[in-house]
Design a protein around this motif. Structure first.
Motif, PDB file in Angstrom:
ATOM      1  N   HIS A   1       0.809  -1.224   0.000  1.00  0.00           N
ATOM      2  CA  HIS A   1       0.000   0.000   0.000  1.00  0.00           C
ATOM      3  C   HIS A   1       0.842   1.274   0.000  1.00  0.00           C
ATOM      4  CE1 HIS A   1      -3.641  -2.245   0.280  1.00  0.00           C
ATOM      5  NE2 HIS A   1      -3.461  -2.635   1.527  1.00  0.00           N
ATOM      6  N   GLY A   2       2.168   1.129   0.052  1.00  0.00           N
ATOM      7  CA  GLY A   2       3.039   2.307   0.056  1.00  0.00           C
ATOM      8  C   GLY A   2       2.809   3.200   1.269  1.00  0.00           C
ATOM      9  N   LEU A   3       2.611   2.593   2.433  1.00  0.00           N
ATOM     10  CA  LEU A   3       2.319   3.356   3.646  1.00  0.00           C
ATOM     11  C   LEU A   3       3.568   4.040   4.174  1.00  0.00           C
ATOM     12  CD1 LEU A   3      -0.034   0.807   5.451  1.00  0.00           C
ATOM     13  CD2 LEU A   3      -0.628   2.630   3.844  1.00  0.00           C
ATOM     14  N   VAL A  27      -1.460  -0.157  11.273  1.00  0.00           N
ATOM     15  CA  VAL A  27      -1.527  -0.434   9.835  1.00  0.00           C
ATOM     16  C   VAL A  27      -2.976  -0.695   9.423  1.00  0.00           C
ATOM     17  CG1 VAL A  27      -0.866  -2.072   8.012  1.00  0.00           C
ATOM     18  CG2 VAL A  27       0.834  -1.304   9.673  1.00  0.00           C
ATOM     19  N   ASN A  28      -3.682  -1.516  10.188  1.00  0.00           N
ATOM     20  CA  ASN A  28      -5.055  -1.873   9.835  1.00  0.00           C
ATOM     21  C   ASN A  28      -5.992  -0.666   9.885  1.00  0.00           C
ATOM     22  OD1 ASN A  28      -4.243  -4.481   9.424  1.00  0.00           O
ATOM     23  ND2 ASN A  28      -4.916  -5.209  11.420  1.00  0.00           N
ATOM     24  N   GLU A  29      -5.826   0.193  10.889  1.00  0.00           N
ATOM     25  CA  GLU A  29      -6.664   1.388  10.964  1.00  0.00           C
ATOM     26  C   GLU A  29      -6.373   2.330   9.803  1.00  0.00           C
ATOM     27  OE1 GLU A  29      -6.441   3.209  14.830  1.00  0.00           O
ATOM     28  OE2 GLU A  29      -7.282   1.430  15.818  1.00  0.00           O
ATOM     29  N   HIS A  30      -5.117   2.451   9.445  1.00  0.00           N
ATOM     30  CA  HIS A  30      -4.726   3.281   8.308  1.00  0.00           C
ATOM     31  C   HIS A  30      -5.342   2.724   7.015  1.00  0.00           C
ATOM     32  CE1 HIS A  30      -2.144   6.415   6.624  1.00  0.00           C
ATOM     33  NE2 HIS A  30      -1.913   5.571   5.631  1.00  0.00           N
ATOM     34  N   CYS A  31      -5.254   1.415   6.848  1.00  0.00           N
ATOM     35  CA  CYS A  31      -5.820   0.780   5.655  1.00  0.00           C
ATOM     36  C   CYS A  31      -7.344   0.955   5.611  1.00  0.00           C
ATOM     37  CB  CYS A  31      -5.473  -0.707   5.623  1.00  0.00           C
ATOM     38  SG  CYS A  31      -3.736  -1.041   5.294  1.00  0.00           S
ATOM     39  N   ALA A  32      -8.004   0.775   6.742  1.00  0.00           N
ATOM     40  CA  ALA A  32      -9.463   0.918   6.795  1.00  0.00           C
ATOM     41  C   ALA A  32      -9.879   2.350   6.445  1.00  0.00           C
ATOM     42  CB  ALA A  32      -9.973   0.533   8.181  1.00  0.00           C
ATOM     43  N   ALA A  33      -9.146   3.336   6.946  1.00  0.00           N
ATOM     44  CA  ALA A  33      -9.473   4.734   6.675  1.00  0.00           C
ATOM     45  C   ALA A  33      -9.333   5.075   5.199  1.00  0.00           C
ATOM     46  CB  ALA A  33      -8.594   5.652   7.525  1.00  0.00           C
ATOM     47  N   GLN A  34      -8.427   4.378   4.514  1.00  0.00           N
ATOM     48  CA  GLN A  34      -8.208   4.622   3.088  1.00  0.00           C
ATOM     49  C   GLN A  34      -8.981   3.654   2.196  1.00  0.00           C
ATOM     50  OE1 GLN A  34      -4.028   4.789   2.186  1.00  0.00           O
ATOM     51  NE2 GLN A  34      -3.756   6.716   3.254  1.00  0.00           N
ATOM     52  N   GLY A  35      -9.750   2.766   2.788  1.00  0.00           N
ATOM     53  CA  GLY A  35     -10.523   1.800   2.007  1.00  0.00           C
ATOM     54  C   GLY A  35      -9.676   0.727   1.357  1.00  0.00           C
ATOM     55  N   LEU A  36      -8.523   0.435   1.930  1.00  0.00           N
ATOM     56  CA  LEU A  36      -7.626  -0.589   1.388  1.00  0.00           C
ATOM     57  C   LEU A  36      -8.017  -1.955   1.953  1.00  0.00           C
ATOM     58  CD1 LEU A  36      -4.332   1.445   1.824  1.00  0.00           C
ATOM     59  CD2 LEU A  36      -5.699   1.192  -0.249  1.00  0.00           C
ATOM     60  N   LEU A  37      -7.896  -2.983   1.144  1.00  0.00           N
ATOM     61  CA  LEU A  37      -8.400  -4.298   1.537  1.00  0.00           C
ATOM     62  C   LEU A  37      -7.459  -5.125   2.390  1.00  0.00           C
ATOM     63  CD1 LEU A  37     -10.156  -5.347  -1.781  1.00  0.00           C
ATOM     64  CD2 LEU A  37     -11.176  -4.347   0.264  1.00  0.00           C
ATOM     65  N   LEU A  38      -6.166  -5.088   2.121  1.00  0.00           N
ATOM     66  CA  LEU A  38      -5.236  -5.940   2.866  1.00  0.00           C
ATOM     67  C   LEU A  38      -5.129  -5.501   4.313  1.00  0.00           C
ATOM     68  CD1 LEU A  38      -2.271  -6.392   0.371  1.00  0.00           C
ATOM     69  CD2 LEU A  38      -4.029  -8.040   0.967  1.00  0.00           C
ATOM     70  N   ARG A  39      -5.012  -6.483   5.200  1.00  0.00           N
ATOM     71  CA  ARG A  39      -4.854  -6.206   6.628  1.00  0.00           C
ATOM     72  C   ARG A  39      -3.736  -7.072   7.200  1.00  0.00           C
ATOM     73  NH1 ARG A  39      -8.269  -3.104   5.040  1.00  0.00           N
ATOM     74  NH2 ARG A  39     -10.029  -2.265   6.187  1.00  0.00           N
TER      75      ARG A  39
END
Length: 101
Positions: free
Chosen positions: A17-19, A62-74
């Motif tokens: 995700h390039g976080l 990481v998971n909260e960041h992904c959820a906020a951006q609508g990204l699927l991987l956790r």
């Protein structure tokens, strides 16, 4: 979950995700993590380990960041089991693909 597997999956999600590790570190600290930003960078590079508490705080960030951006991987938490796909056990009574059973 094995610590090595969790580290590899955490790094993979961050890279996929390039976080931004600096931003993740801030979120990690906000979730109760107390490792330095450099230690988090070293962990993601596979150069050190973290305690389950620290690994889970980073995974949650990481998971909260992904959820906020609508990204699927956790990232899985340390308490999650990692299941490998294995063939179903064979019936010992079954003789083969052409048996009459």
């Amino acid at each position: 979950m094995d610590a090595v597997d969790q580290q590899a999956l955490t790094d993979a999600v961050i890279k996929e995700h390039g976080l931004d590790l600096a931003q993740l570190w801030l979120e990690f600290v906000g979730l109760g993590g107390d490792a330095s930003e450099q230690l988090i960078r070293d962990y993601c590079a596979g150069q050190c380990t973290l305690s389950p508490k620290e690994r889970d705080a980073l995974a949650q960030a990481v998971n909260e960041h992904c959820a906020a951006q609508g990204l699927l991987l956790r990232v899985p938490l340390s308490s999650y089991a990692l299941f490998l796909l294995q063939p179903e056990p064979q019936d010992p009574e079954r003789k083969g693909p052409y048996s009459s059973k």
